[in-house]
Design a protein around this motif. Sequence first.
Motif, mmCIF file in Angstrom:
data_model
loop_
_atom_site.group_PDB
_atom_site.id
_atom_site.type_symbol
_atom_site.label_atom_id
_atom_site.label_comp_id
_atom_site.label_asym_id
_atom_site.label_seq_id
_atom_site.Cartn_x
_atom_site.Cartn_y
_atom_site.Cartn_z
ATOM 1 N N GLU A 92 0.820 -1.220 0.000
ATOM 2 C CA GLU A 92 0.000 0.000 0.000
ATOM 3 C C GLU A 92 0.848 1.262 0.000
ATOM 4 O O GLU A 92 0.493 2.269 -0.627
ATOM 5 N N VAL A 93 1.985 1.230 0.690
ATOM 6 C CA VAL A 93 2.804 2.430 0.783
ATOM 7 C C VAL A 93 3.434 2.791 -0.556
ATOM 8 O O VAL A 93 3.845 3.938 -0.782
ATOM 9 N N LEU A 94 3.487 1.823 -1.477
ATOM 10 C CA LEU A 94 4.043 2.097 -2.800
ATOM 11 C C LEU A 94 3.237 3.148 -3.551
ATOM 12 O O LEU A 94 3.755 3.807 -4.462
ATOM 13 N N GLU A 95 1.981 3.312 -3.181
ATOM 14 C CA GLU A 95 1.118 4.299 -3.849
ATOM 15 C C GLU A 95 1.142 5.644 -3.134
ATOM 16 O O GLU A 95 0.393 6.559 -3.517
ATOM 17 N N GLU A 96 1.975 5.793 -2.119
ATOM 18 C CA GLU A 96 2.018 7.019 -1.317
ATOM 19 C C GLU A 96 3.398 7.657 -1.396
ATOM 20 O O GLU A 96 4.329 7.104 -1.988
ATOM 21 N N ASP A 97 3.512 8.822 -0.791
ATOM 22 C CA ASP A 97 4.792 9.514 -0.697
ATOM 23 C C ASP A 97 5.503 9.027 0.564
ATOM 24 O O ASP A 97 4.926 9.067 1.653
ATOM 25 N N PHE A 98 6.739 8.566 0.431
ATOM 26 C CA PHE A 98 7.433 8.039 1.602
ATOM 27 C C PHE A 98 8.941 8.144 1.437
ATOM 28 O O PHE A 98 9.468 8.248 0.323
ATOM 29 N N ILE A 99 9.614 8.136 2.575
ATOM 30 C CA ILE A 99 11.076 8.047 2.642
ATOM 31 C C ILE A 99 11.424 6.610 2.976
ATOM 32 O O ILE A 99 10.803 6.001 3.853
ATOM 33 N N LEU A 100 12.417 6.064 2.297
ATOM 34 C CA LEU A 100 12.834 4.688 2.536
ATOM 35 C C LEU A 100 14.173 4.661 3.256
ATOM 36 O O LEU A 100 15.149 5.254 2.799
ATOM 37 N N ALA A 101 14.204 3.974 4.403
ATOM 38 C CA ALA A 101 15.450 3.701 5.111
ATOM 39 C C ALA A 101 15.701 2.200 5.040
ATOM 40 O O ALA A 101 14.809 1.405 5.360
ATOM 41 N N VAL A 102 16.882 1.811 4.624
ATOM 42 C CA VAL A 102 17.207 0.400 4.456
ATOM 43 C C VAL A 102 18.421 0.045 5.298
ATOM 44 O O VAL A 102 19.453 0.714 5.222
ATOM 45 N N GLU A 103 18.293 -0.989 6.117
ATOM 46 C CA GLU A 103 19.461 -1.550 6.783
ATOM 47 C C GLU A 103 19.649 -2.983 6.323
ATOM 48 O O GLU A 103 18.683 -3.672 5.974
ATOM 49 N N GLY A 104 20.889 -3.425 6.313
ATOM 50 C CA GLY A 104 21.175 -4.771 5.853
ATOM 51 C C GLY A 104 21.560 -4.809 4.393
ATOM 52 O O GLY A 104 21.185 -3.936 3.600
#
Length: 296
Positions: A92-104
Amino acid sequence: MTEDYILPPEDVSNEAISKRLTTKAIQEIRAGRLTKKNLVWLELTGCSGNIISMMNGTNPDLNYLVTSMVNLRYSNSLMVAEGEKAMQAMQEVLEEDFILAVEGAVAMRDNGMYNVIGSMNGKSITALEAAQKLGAKASHVIAVGACATHGGPSAAKPNLAQCVGLPNVVHRKIIMLPGCPCHPDWFLGTLAHLLLYGEPALDNRNRPLMFYSTLLHDRCPRLEYFHKGIFAKTLGEPTCLFKLGCRGPVTRIDCPTRKWNGYVNWPIGASTCIGCSQFGFPDAMAPFVTYDNTRE
C-alpha cells in the motif's frame, strides 16, 4: 515533549546538529507548518543492529521519531502486523509519498531467495524484490549502516549468500550512512534535514558532511600521543592505539566528540577503533588488532 528538550541558543556545536534539526522538525510539525512524511524502514540481510541502535537513541528517542516526526508505515521488527497483513502494508505504501530507510545487505544468490521477508498470495517476497520496488518509488532513500551502504559484515568473505550493498540493486541517488551500527543521531539528523530542507550537503560518497566530514584521527583525544610517538603496546593503555591497529587515521566520522550510548563513551574509550564507518569494512579494515609494534 518537555521544554528542557529545546536546545539553548548558544549550543551551536557540530555535535548538536542532530538535536537542533530534530527539535526544529518536531516544532514545525506541531505548529502545522510541516507535514509528517511516511517512513518505511526495511531490514534486509544483517543483524538488525541499526534498528537496535535506534532504540538506544536519546533526545529524541525512538518513540518521538515514530509518533512526532514521521508516520512509520512499515518496519520488519517494529510493526504489529505480520504475515500477509505486513506485506499488504508494504504494498500500500508504494502508492504514497514516503522516505525509505534500508538496513542490511541485499542477498543476491538464487535470485534473492537467501533472504525472503514474507509472502503474498502464495508468492515469496525477497529482500531483493522489496528493495528494488520500494527504492524506485521513494522520495528519498537512506542506506543505514555498513551492510546497506556497501555490504558490510554480511558481504564479508566468504559471502555465501552473495550479499551486496543497496547501490548495487537500487540505481538512484542514495544517502549513505555507513557505520556498524549507524549512530541514532546520524539517521535522525539526516531524516530531520530531509523533512525541513531536503537533501543535506553530501561528500563524493553521498555521506552527509555534517557527520562524515572529518577524520576521526584529527579529533581523537589521544592525538597528542600520536604526535609525540607514544604508542600503546597492549589494549587498555591510555596512549595512542595506532600501532595496535587503530583505523582512526582512515575513518571519517564524528565519534570522538559525539560518543555513543547516551553520549558516555566511544570505541577508543574502550581501546579500539576498527573503522566500522568506513567503506570496505570489515574486510578492508582487518586485522582489527595487531601486535606488530614496528608498524610505522
